[in-house]
Scaffold this motif. Structure first.
Motif, PDB file in Angstrom:
ATOM      1  N   VAL A  14       1.626 -31.463  38.677  1.00 23.27           N
ATOM      2  CA  VAL A  14       0.224 -30.964  39.060  1.00 23.27           C
ATOM      3  C   VAL A  14       0.658 -29.493  39.499  1.00 23.27           C
ATOM      4  N   LEU A  15       1.810 -28.986  40.034  1.00 27.00           N
ATOM      5  CA  LEU A  15       2.214 -27.696  40.038  1.00 27.00           C
ATOM      6  C   LEU A  15       2.271 -26.789  38.907  1.00 27.00           C
ATOM      7  N   LEU A  16       2.687 -27.395  37.971  1.00 23.91           N
ATOM      8  CA  LEU A  16       2.828 -26.608  36.633  1.00 23.91           C
ATOM      9  C   LEU A  16       1.369 -26.405  36.247  1.00 23.91           C
ATOM     10  N   LEU A 279      -6.385 -37.980  34.389  1.00 23.39           N
ATOM     11  CA  LEU A 279      -5.666 -38.765  35.419  1.00 23.39           C
ATOM     12  C   LEU A 279      -4.163 -38.269  35.304  1.00 23.39           C
ATOM     13  N   LEU A 280      -3.485 -37.902  34.092  1.00 23.47           N
ATOM     14  CA  LEU A 280      -2.146 -37.522  34.240  1.00 23.47           C
ATOM     15  C   LEU A 280      -2.096 -36.332  34.557  1.00 23.47           C
ATOM     16  N   ILE A 281      -2.696 -35.523  34.314  1.00 24.21           N
ATOM     17  CA  ILE A 281      -2.744 -34.128  34.976  1.00 24.21           C
ATOM     18  C   ILE A 281      -2.745 -34.087  36.732  1.00 24.21           C
ATOM     19  N   GLY A 282      -3.441 -35.156  37.040  1.00 24.97           N
ATOM     20  CA  GLY A 282      -3.749 -35.197  38.347  1.00 24.97           C
ATOM     21  C   GLY A 282      -2.335 -35.773  39.348  1.00 24.97           C
ATOM     22  N   GLY A 283      -1.359 -36.016  38.169  1.00 28.07           N
ATOM     23  CA  GLY A 283      -0.025 -36.440  38.893  1.00 28.07           C
ATOM     24  C   GLY A 283       0.165 -38.310  38.963  1.00 28.07           C
ATOM     25  N   ALA A 284      -0.811 -38.618  38.392  1.00 27.87           N
ATOM     26  CA  ALA A 284      -0.561 -40.233  38.036  1.00 27.87           C
ATOM     27  C   ALA A 284       0.282 -40.503  37.105  1.00 27.87           C
ATOM     28  N   SER A 285       0.938 -41.753  36.779  1.00 30.32           N
ATOM     29  CA  SER A 285       1.781 -42.083  35.586  1.00 30.32           C
ATOM     30  C   SER A 285       1.335 -43.358  35.189  1.00 30.32           C
TER      31      SER A 285
END
Lengths: 363, 155, 347, 405
Positions: A14-16, A279-285
């Motif tokens: 997310v930070l990236l 979803l992945l960019i939102g920090g999910a795995s």
């Protein structure tokens, strides 16, 4: 210090992204009001699609690439109501109702297939999308207008059968978004769509607490243990996919009513890829995803999409390079997100191993 | 009633409810195109001339003025509509007629004959299904050529 | 389970069905006016063209890295080699050899980096590989535009800079492998001896490699990493090596493909390169964790056969433009079948 | 360690990205131009570059703001729409030219209309339904696909063709304009005594990709030539199919009248490996060089094209037309004014045109122009096919050939 590091590590993706976007916004020269409007619109447009990915993740089936099946079902519903000239909110509701059985059927098929491919659900789902796309084309391009009677000649190709490649959804265009009109300082808010998204979120939250939801989580954590505990593993997995497909179906309807046009043969294709990326960019795995991941992901992913073409163009000075740059960034960051997640997981496992002080546990 | 039977019954009721709801949605959401036609018609051997300058409004909407032999196109949603015609001048003098028109589900477009409505003709004569003109009558593309004088000389 | 049924299950029912289907297509071809000789010739040529690309998947599957959806990386290395060889102006077998040499260099470099990356993401290789492949293709899209290539046969005819989307290799090394010792039988059948020899050589090399100590160590690392580690095998090194090998084979594979195809495809060309190869090896009976040369040979032949035959035959039978849809359904359906077979290994 | 690395990455990127900033503009008004990328449609993009060369880039104080739509435009409609809509943010923006108007153009235009009704909207080579796109655009323009249905077959007959092979695939046959052209071709071929054959080739946007599609063509064209004879004219609806088609027709025989979007740049340089660097921007010279290459390979009198690239003229011509309209020199829907703008980029060549009539509804769209140039056959010269009278019956063909599968 340690806690800060952990926090940083956990939210690295997310930070990236946030940093990347923060750098790209001034570069793109886009006015802030425009950005805000676009993000708010896209949040309403995409959130339901991304939400549909949550349940399979919970059931340990990874990211559901089979959600494109639901998108196709939604499109069939929309094609039919457009053909019958059912407009407005009744039209959209009817489209959803007509698409529901199709989505359930396809979802059940998808779940059954994925049950036979445990451990490689994602790749299988991906290929299943291609396969069902062929069936979809068979229905829409050959059966509609010949086997399935079509009323509206504007939808049918002049050869007499098959649906035209672009359908103008004038009848249902933005009926959800504009049902409760709201304008705040020049920004248009799709209030009703947001309410719908909130309702879906509540549904997901509630569902997690039901018996079925608990079962799903148990199956997701360990199939063998769940099986021993008397949970019907296969059935639970199928249900997770059916629900996901159904949500994706409604999500695609919400998506298309905002877009206003339907690319008959292509609109669904990227639905899976983009939702998963968001979803992945939102920090999910692959194993853990929550509602905040969905919302943060949609905002970040789409902000990037909005600013990167012009940012790329201004950076490298050529429009075509800008376009490639945008695609490079969007695929690249998904790769980075997955890599960062995998690193973290490995680091976590090493820690756990160290804590156990036992022999290496096979992964 | 046993549990399974009750469940089956419940499901059947749910399904029936969904079908009814779907049918209702389809009926209320169906869009039609209406051609409001202010042209003379002959009904049962009797000619009804078109009045000059009528004000037509649908479902209490904004009225539109139609001159003799003019035609207006309207999009409407749902099966039942209120048609209000106000005649300013013409053979029958000034008057106002309101009537209900019903549109069958299968009709994409219908022609509403205003003179027939004014004459109080039966519904079948007032609202008729619109048929597209046969393709032979369709116009074809007409070629236009650039004038030689406008062609720039080759470099 | 009876013995016969078990045998069938071993060889794989899908392969039997697909082979019968393909046979049916070949049988039907003359009846619907499609030349059998030409179709056979096309199938054989395609088999040779795509063989090495499919072969490139084997090392990574064996070492436990899964299906190499990152194959485009190898393809990009091959494209770099091909374009650089043309840029230098080398023609004939020498040009091809130079292209191969340069490609292998790039492939080794790319593979090394890619392998190190994959070692840090164990368990998620396939998905990450897909996206790494996509991203690298897009990156190279920009590179093709800005790299200072000068050869007039390669750059945009009109703009005068940047590489074209398709570059003809005619006059450089068009069919250098195909035409080597090639045999013509009748009007329409051409046997691309050189191409098949090249494929055979590559296959033999891979076969030989897995008979070496390092090869068996690689297989061990894939089958059971814990045990392999205990036996003193550096699992990570084996995995990296397999990725390098796979990438290098991918680079050679695309070169073999191009010399027969006649064009170099840049930009989005390599984007979906991995999928046909993956489909072929899965149809051949490989699983995500086990692949052999038989799988490669059988799979490539069946997949390319279907790809060649379906459009022409079905199109002649159905008399509508439906054949492409049928092809999509058939080929993806078969991959799906391969993916959903309950594997003997694992849970 | 890893964390620190992760934190460093965005910093480096931020520094990299923050270097140059957008410059302020000085022109009276701006024109937005949207085309495909060089890999998707080179000619369209070169037209935009010609406009930039003449009127300057907005970034440098000029008039032209150039954007591109995604290569995967069929799936990334969302991007296309917001690319178009983003142009409306520029208060100086007065016209948007999109060539080609890929799906999403209508909705993008609609959004621009809602935000800024004053912006002129021009669409070239629309892929959406004519009725749909013309309902929002001020002007829609494409090459004349209706009469081309007859003209191409007529030209093929002049070149000695006995069979006419039409190559396409389902996605293209789901586009009204392409299907209608095919119907007209089939009827025209029958009337002119040619055998019409429909062949399917894989869709380049499907899973086999451009490579698979082109490979199929490379393999099949020689077989088709053998099957149908050397007096066979080939016509492909897709640009990706055209390049291998030209290559194989030159080598194995057959006739190629023109491409779906004719241009001497389309297919020929790649198929024949022609270097056009010295001729950059000079179409008569490009034509001459391509002709020499075709003739040298024995293609005399068998292959044709338009003298000037259609895609190039479409972008540049519509941009010029928009400028003329904004300057009050031209009327948006005047055919002669349109010829004037296009003629600027095609000295020595004459344009013809017509307003499109939708076959299924009979509606004449007075903002949908169909343009055409004469076909030039290498080693033979202009065919004067633009001047023949197309019998009206062909222009009315719609579903007359209706077939059930």
């Amino acid at each position: 210090m340690n806690r800060l590091r952990r926090l940083l590590a956990e939210n690295a993706v997310v930070l990236l992204f946030a940093a990347l976007i923060a750098a790209a916004i001034p570069l793109s020269g886009a006015p802030p009001l425009y950005l805000l409007q676009e993000v708010l619109t896209r949040l309403g447009r995409n959130a339901v699609l991304v939400l549909s990915l949550l349940l399979p993740v919970m059931a340990g089936m990874g990211l559901n690439f089979g959600m494109v099946l639901g998108a196709m079902a939604g499109q069939i519903g929309l094609i039919l109501v457009t053909d019958w000239a059912i407009v407005g909110l009744p039209g959209l509701t009817l489209a959803a109702m007509l698409a529901t059985p199709v989505a359930v059927l396809l979802g059940w098929l998808c779940g059954a297939v994925l049950n036979r491919a445990k451990g490689r659900e994602m790749v299988t789902g991906y290929i299943l999308g291609f396969f069902v796309n062929g069936l979809y084309q068979l229905v829409v391009l050959y059966a509609m207008g010949s086997l399935i009677p079509m009323l509206n000649p504007e939808l049918v190709l002049s050869r007499g059968y098959g649906v035209r490649n672009v359908i103008n959804l004038t009848g249902v265009r933005q009926v959800l978004d504009r049902l409760v009109p709201a304008r705040i300082g020049g920004i248009q808010l799709p209030v009703f769509t947001y309410a719908l998204i909130a309702a879906m979120c509540l549904f997901v939250v509630w569902f997690r607490r039901t018996k079925l939801g608990q079962d799903m989580r148990a199956v997701g954590q360990d199939r063998a243990v769940a099986d021993a505990a008397g949970i019907p593993v296969e059935r639970t997995r199928i249900l997770a996919i059916v629900l996901s497909t159904l949500l994706a179906c409604y999500g695609q309807i919400v998506f298309l009513q905002n877009l206003g046009t339907l690319n008959t043969y292509n609109s669904h294709e990227q639905a899976g890829m983009f939702s998963i990326a968001a979803l992945l960019i939102g920090g999910a795995s692959v194993t853990r995803a929550s509602i905040p991941n969905v919302l943060v992901g949609v905002v970040l992913f789409h902000l990037l999409f909005i600013v990167s073409p012009t940012a790329g163009k201004n950076l490298v000075g050529s429009a075509q390079l800008g376009e490639y740059f945008r695609q490079f960034v969007s695929y690249g960051v998904i790769a980075v997100a997955l890599v960062l997640y995998a690193w973290r997981k490995q680091a976590g496992e090493q820690q756990a191993r160290a804590a156990l002080r036992g022999p290496g546990v096979g992964t | 009633m046993s549990r399974t039977r009750r469940r089956a019954f419940l499901r059947a009721a749910l399904l029936a409810g969904a079908v009814v709801l779907g049918a209702w949605l389809a009926r209320t959401g169906r869009a039609h195109t209406l051609f409001l036609d202010n042209a003379a018609v002959t009904l049962g051997g009797q000619e009804h001339p078109a009045p000059g300058a009528v004000e037509v409004s649908l479902d209490g909407g904004k009225p539109e003025v139609l001159e003799q032999a003019e035609r207006a196109m309207r999009q409407v949603v749902g099966p039942v509509h209120r048609l209000a015609i106000e005649v300013r001048q013409g053979p029958g003098g000034p008057r106002r007629v309101e009537r209900e028109i019903r549109l069958p589900f299968g009709w994409d477009a219908a022609v509403v004959s205003l003179p027939a409505a004014l004459a109080g003709a039966p519904a079948g004569a007032v609202v008729t299904r619109w048929q597209p003109p046969p393709p032979e009558d369709a116009p074809a593309e007409q070629m236009i050529q650039q004038k030689d004088a406008d062609v720039l000389p080759q470099r | 389970m009876s013995g016969a049924r078990r045998l069938l299950a071993e060889f794989g029912l899908p392969r039997v069905i697909i082979a019968l289907f393909l046979l049916g297509l070949f049988a039907a071809a003359p009846l619907v006016g499609v030349s059998l000789a030409a179709s056979l010739s096309d199938t054989v040529v395609r088999f040779g063209m795509n063989g090495i690309l499919v072969l490139a998947l084997v090392p990574m599957i064996q070492s436990g890295c899964g299906l190499n959806f990152g194959l485009p990386l190898g393809v990009l290395a091959g494209l770099l080699g091909a374009t650089l060889s043309i840029e230098i102006g080398l023609t004939g077998p020498g040009g091809f050899a130079a292209a191969a040499g340069i490609s292998l260099g790039f492939a080794a470099l790319f593979g090394l980096g890619y392998g190190v990356l994959l070692n840090r993401v164990k368990g998620g290789e396939m998905m990450i590989a897909t996206y790494v492949g996509f991203a690298s293709v897009m990156f190279m899209c920009m590179a093709w535009l800005v790299l200072p290539y000068r050869s007039p046969t390669m750059i945009w005819g009109f703009g005068g800079e940047g590489l074209r989307t398709t570059i003809s290799v005619e006059g450089f090394w068009l069919r250098v492998l195909d035409d080597f010792l090639s045999v013509r039988i009748g009007e329409e059948f051409r046997f691309p001896t050189g191409l098949l020899l090249a494929f055979g050589a590559a296959a033999a090399l891979v076969w030989g490699f897995f008979r070496l100590r390092v090869g068996t160590a690689m297989t061990a690392a894939g089958q059971n990493p814990v045990y392999a580690r205990a036996a003193g095998v550096d699992v990570d090194r084996m995995r990296t090596l397999s990725v390098v090998l796979s990438t290098m084979l991918g680079a050679l594979g695309i070169l073999a493909f191009q010399q027969s195809f006649g064009f170099i495809q840049l930009y989005q060309g390599p984007f979906y390169m991995a999928f046909p190869a993956v489909a072929a090896i899965l149809i051949g009976g490989a699983s995500v964790s086990r692949a052999s040369l038989v799988h490669v040979l059988v799979g490539t032949f069946l997949f390319q056969g279907i790809l060649t035959m379906t459009p022409s035959v079905i199109n002649s039978v159905v008399k509508a433009d439906m054949s492409d849809v049928v092809r999509v359904i058939v080929s993806n359906g078969m991959i799906l079948y391969a993916l959903t077979r309950r594997p003997a290994e694992g849970r | 360690m890893k964390t620190r690395l992760a934190a460093l990455a965005p910093l480096t990127l931020a520094v990299l990205l923050a270097l140059p900033g957008p410059a302020r503009a000085a022109a009276r008004y701006h024109i937005g131009v949207i085309t495909g990328t060089v890999s998707q449609s080179e000619d369209d993009l070169r037209g935009a570059e010609a406009l930039i060369a003449e009127y300057g880039d907005v970034k440098g104080g000029g008039m032209i703001q150039h954007l591109t739509y995604p290569d995967n435009f069929m799936t990334e409609q969302e991007t296309t729409i917001s690319q178009i809509a983003s142009l409306a943010n520029d208060p100086l923006m007065k016209a948007i030219v999109m060539n080609q108007a890929v799906p999403g153009a209508t909705e993008g235009f609609r959004r621009v209309r809602e935000a800024r009704p004053d912006i002129l909207l021009l669409a070239g080579v629309p892929q959406e339904d004519p009725l749909v796109i013309s309902s929002v655009a001020d002007l829609v323009m494409r090459n004349d696909f209706v009469s081309a249905g007859y003209r191409v077959v007529w030209t093929a007959k002049q070149l000695g063709a006995r069979t006419f092979v039409h190559i396409s695939f389902p996605r293209h046959m789901s586009v009204e304009t392409l299907t209608r052209r095919r119907m007209i071709m089939e009827q025209a071929a029958r009337d002119l005594g040619l055998t019409f054959v429909f062949e399917t080739a894989p869709d380049p946007t499907s899973d086999v990709g451009v490579v698979g599609a082109q490979q199929f063509m490379l393999e099949k064209v020689p077989q088709w030539v053998r099957k149908y004879g050397k007096e066979t004219a080939f016509y492909a609806t897709n640009d990706a199919h055209t390049e291998p088609l030209i290559k194989q027709v030159v080598e194995h025989g057959g006739i190629f009248v023109e491409a779906s979007l004719p241009s001497p740049l389309l297919g020929y340089p790649g198929a024949l490996g022609i270097d056009l660097k010295a001729e950059k921007g000079n179409f008569p010279a490009i034509l001459k060089k391509v002709e020499a290459a075709v003739v040298k390979k024995g293609g005399t009198g068998r292959l044709g094209t338009w003298a000037y690239s259609f895609g190039y003229c479409a972008t540049a011509g519509m941009g010029q037309h928009a400028i003329n309209v904004l300057d009050g020199k031209s009327k948006m829907t005047s055919m002669t004014d349109l010829f004037q703008a296009f003629g600027k980029y095609t000295p020595g060549s004459r344009w013809g045109g017509a307003w499109y009539v939708d076959a299924s509804t009979g509606v004449r769209l007075k903002n949908f122009a169909l343009l055409l140039q004469d076909t030039y056959v290498f080693g033979r010269g202009f065919m004067k096919s633009a001047e023949i009278d197309v019998p009206e019956k062909y222009l009315k063909i719609q579903s007359g050939l209706r077939k059930r599968p």
